[in-house]
Write a protein that holds these residues in place. Sequence first.
Motif, PDB file in Angstrom:
ATOM      1  N   GLU A 105       0.850  -1.189   0.000  1.00 52.67           N
ATOM      2  CA  GLU A 105       0.000   0.000   0.000  1.00 52.67           C
ATOM      3  C   GLU A 105       0.890   1.244   0.000  1.00 52.67           C
ATOM      4  O   GLU A 105       1.708   1.429   0.887  1.00 52.67           O
ATOM      5  CB  GLU A 105      -0.901   0.005   1.225  1.00 52.67           C
ATOM      6  N   VAL A 106       0.703   2.069  -1.018  1.00 52.82           N
ATOM      7  CA  VAL A 106       1.475   3.306  -1.169  1.00 52.82           C
ATOM      8  C   VAL A 106       0.544   4.477  -0.896  1.00 52.82           C
ATOM      9  O   VAL A 106      -0.513   4.586  -1.515  1.00 52.82           O
ATOM     10  CB  VAL A 106       2.045   3.432  -2.604  1.00 52.82           C
ATOM     11  N   SER A 107       0.952   5.346   0.023  1.00 53.63           N
ATOM     12  CA  SER A 107       0.192   6.569   0.313  1.00 53.63           C
ATOM     13  C   SER A 107       1.051   7.766  -0.056  1.00 53.63           C
ATOM     14  O   SER A 107       2.240   7.806   0.267  1.00 53.63           O
ATOM     15  CB  SER A 107      -0.163   6.647   1.796  1.00 53.63           C
ATOM     16  N   LEU A 108       0.439   8.723  -0.725  1.00 52.28           N
ATOM     17  CA  LEU A 108       1.116   9.963  -1.112  1.00 52.28           C
ATOM     18  C   LEU A 108       0.429  11.113  -0.391  1.00 52.28           C
ATOM     19  O   LEU A 108      -0.761  11.357  -0.578  1.00 52.28           O
ATOM     20  CB  LEU A 108       1.032  10.167  -2.627  1.00 52.28           C
ATOM     21  N   GLU A 109       1.198  11.799   0.432  1.00 53.59           N
ATOM     22  CA  GLU A 109       0.651  12.877   1.244  1.00 53.59           C
ATOM     23  C   GLU A 109       1.367  14.179   0.898  1.00 53.59           C
ATOM     24  O   GLU A 109       2.603  14.241   0.923  1.00 53.59           O
ATOM     25  CB  GLU A 109       0.876  12.533   2.723  1.00 53.59           C
ATOM     26  N   GLU A 110       0.564  15.191   0.566  1.00 58.05           N
ATOM     27  CA  GLU A 110       1.158  16.496   0.263  1.00 58.05           C
ATOM     28  C   GLU A 110       1.920  16.980   1.482  1.00 58.05           C
ATOM     29  O   GLU A 110       1.418  16.950   2.601  1.00 58.05           O
ATOM     30  CB  GLU A 110       0.052  17.482  -0.116  1.00 58.05           C
ATOM     31  N   ASN A 111       3.137  17.378   1.260  1.00 57.36           N
ATOM     32  CA  ASN A 111       3.985  17.849   2.345  1.00 57.36           C
ATOM     33  C   ASN A 111       4.183  19.343   2.146  1.00 57.36           C
ATOM     34  O   ASN A 111       3.315  20.027   1.606  1.00 57.36           O
ATOM     35  CB  ASN A 111       5.310  17.080   2.328  1.00 57.36           C
ATOM     36  N   GLU A 112       5.317  19.851   2.527  1.00 57.93           N
ATOM     37  CA  GLU A 112       5.593  21.259   2.284  1.00 57.93           C
ATOM     38  C   GLU A 112       5.555  21.518   0.792  1.00 57.93           C
ATOM     39  O   GLU A 112       5.555  20.594  -0.005  1.00 57.93           O
ATOM     40  CB  GLU A 112       6.963  21.620   2.864  1.00 57.93           C
ATOM     41  N   LYS A 113       5.568  22.777   0.435  1.00 54.47           N
ATOM     42  CA  LYS A 113       5.468  23.153  -0.975  1.00 54.47           C
ATOM     43  C   LYS A 113       6.414  22.321  -1.845  1.00 54.47           C
ATOM     44  O   LYS A 113       7.598  22.218  -1.572  1.00 54.47           O
ATOM     45  CB  LYS A 113       5.791  24.642  -1.132  1.00 54.47           C
ATOM     46  N   ASN A 114       5.831  21.738  -2.880  1.00 56.40           N
ATOM     47  CA  ASN A 114       6.588  20.968  -3.861  1.00 56.40           C
ATOM     48  C   ASN A 114       7.239  19.704  -3.308  1.00 56.40           C
ATOM     49  O   ASN A 114       8.248  19.259  -3.844  1.00 56.40           O
ATOM     50  CB  ASN A 114       7.656  21.831  -4.536  1.00 56.40           C
ATOM     51  N   SER A 115       6.696  19.119  -2.243  1.00 53.62           N
ATOM     52  CA  SER A 115       7.221  17.844  -1.782  1.00 53.62           C
ATOM     53  C   SER A 115       6.073  16.924  -1.362  1.00 53.62           C
ATOM     54  O   SER A 115       4.977  17.378  -1.060  1.00 53.62           O
ATOM     55  CB  SER A 115       8.232  18.021  -0.652  1.00 53.62           C
ATOM     56  N   THR A 116       6.379  15.630  -1.391  1.00 53.51           N
ATOM     57  CA  THR A 116       5.383  14.606  -1.111  1.00 53.51           C
ATOM     58  C   THR A 116       5.965  13.598  -0.134  1.00 53.51           C
ATOM     59  O   THR A 116       7.093  13.127  -0.325  1.00 53.51           O
ATOM     60  CB  THR A 116       4.997  13.870  -2.420  1.00 53.51           C
ATOM     61  N   LYS A 117       5.193  13.253   0.889  1.00 55.90           N
ATOM     62  CA  LYS A 117       5.596  12.177   1.786  1.00 55.90           C
ATOM     63  C   LYS A 117       5.056  10.874   1.206  1.00 55.90           C
ATOM     64  O   LYS A 117       3.845  10.713   1.045  1.00 55.90           O
ATOM     65  CB  LYS A 117       5.055  12.387   3.194  1.00 55.90           C
ATOM     66  N   VAL A 118       5.973   9.974   0.871  1.00 59.38           N
ATOM     67  CA  VAL A 118       5.617   8.662   0.331  1.00 59.38           C
ATOM     68  C   VAL A 118       5.750   7.657   1.464  1.00 59.38           C
ATOM     69  O   VAL A 118       6.804   7.560   2.094  1.00 59.38           O
ATOM     70  CB  VAL A 118       6.553   8.262  -0.828  1.00 59.38           C
ATOM     71  N   THR A 119       4.683   6.928   1.732  1.00 61.46           N
ATOM     72  CA  THR A 119       4.714   5.869   2.737  1.00 61.46           C
ATOM     73  C   THR A 119       4.334   4.558   2.048  1.00 61.46           C
ATOM     74  O   THR A 119       3.316   4.490   1.355  1.00 61.46           O
ATOM     75  CB  THR A 119       3.744   6.154   3.896  1.00 61.46           C
ATOM     76  N   ILE A 120       5.175   3.549   2.224  1.00 60.24           N
ATOM     77  CA  ILE A 120       4.912   2.223   1.666  1.00 60.24           C
ATOM     78  C   ILE A 120       4.780   1.240   2.818  1.00 60.24           C
ATOM     79  O   ILE A 120       5.693   1.098   3.638  1.00 60.24           O
ATOM     80  CB  ILE A 120       6.030   1.769   0.711  1.00 60.24           C
ATOM     81  N   VAL A 121       3.624   0.594   2.881  1.00 57.56           N
ATOM     82  CA  VAL A 121       3.364  -0.426   3.889  1.00 57.56           C
ATOM     83  C   VAL A 121       3.220  -1.760   3.166  1.00 57.56           C
ATOM     84  O   VAL A 121       2.450  -1.875   2.209  1.00 57.56           O
ATOM     85  CB  VAL A 121       2.073  -0.119   4.683  1.00 57.56           C
ATOM     86  N   PHE A 122       3.986  -2.746   3.616  1.00 56.35           N
ATOM     87  CA  PHE A 122       3.835  -4.115   3.129  1.00 56.35           C
ATOM     88  C   PHE A 122       3.158  -4.919   4.231  1.00 56.35           C
ATOM     89  O   PHE A 122       3.586  -4.883   5.386  1.00 56.35           O
ATOM     90  CB  PHE A 122       5.201  -4.748   2.822  1.00 56.35           C
TER      91      PHE A 122
END
Length: 152
Positions: A105-122
């Motif tokens: 499961e990949v989650s993409l969360e808007e972070n500070e301007k122009n960045s994304t927090k990518v979280t990968i859960v197996f």
Amino acid sequence: MSTTNSRIIFAEREKVYKAFVSKKALENWLAPNNMKGEIHDFDLKVGGGYDMSLFYIDSNTRGKTSGNEDRFSAEFIELKPYEKIVQAINFHSDKKEFTDKMIMEVSLEENEKNSTKVTIVFRNIPEGINPKDNETGTEQSLEKLADYIRNH
């Protein structure tokens, strides 16, 4: 058994999402450092997916499938553009310890301007895969993702 890895990628969510749903991009960044990737089939839709081989660069390393290859099929269970991707992963192996269906499961969360927090859960990691090795490989793949996005 499960693992979780996160990383900040300096790009907008749309660009990061596209790197997760592009055959060419996945071949470039998904394989951990000691491997190279090749996608055989690709069908971007829920219920579709891809077949991929990960080849160990060191030809003396034994793969889960055969020779120096780990081959798996990934089925897209959920595609929520720019937010979430869920895949069911099945290794092509005759060895019982690799036959469980693993969920990524990949989650993409808007972070500070122009960045994304990518979280990968197996989740449901097959017993033949050491969770620490899975975390290390995912960390390496996320580093390669950051490099890929920076250069494309």
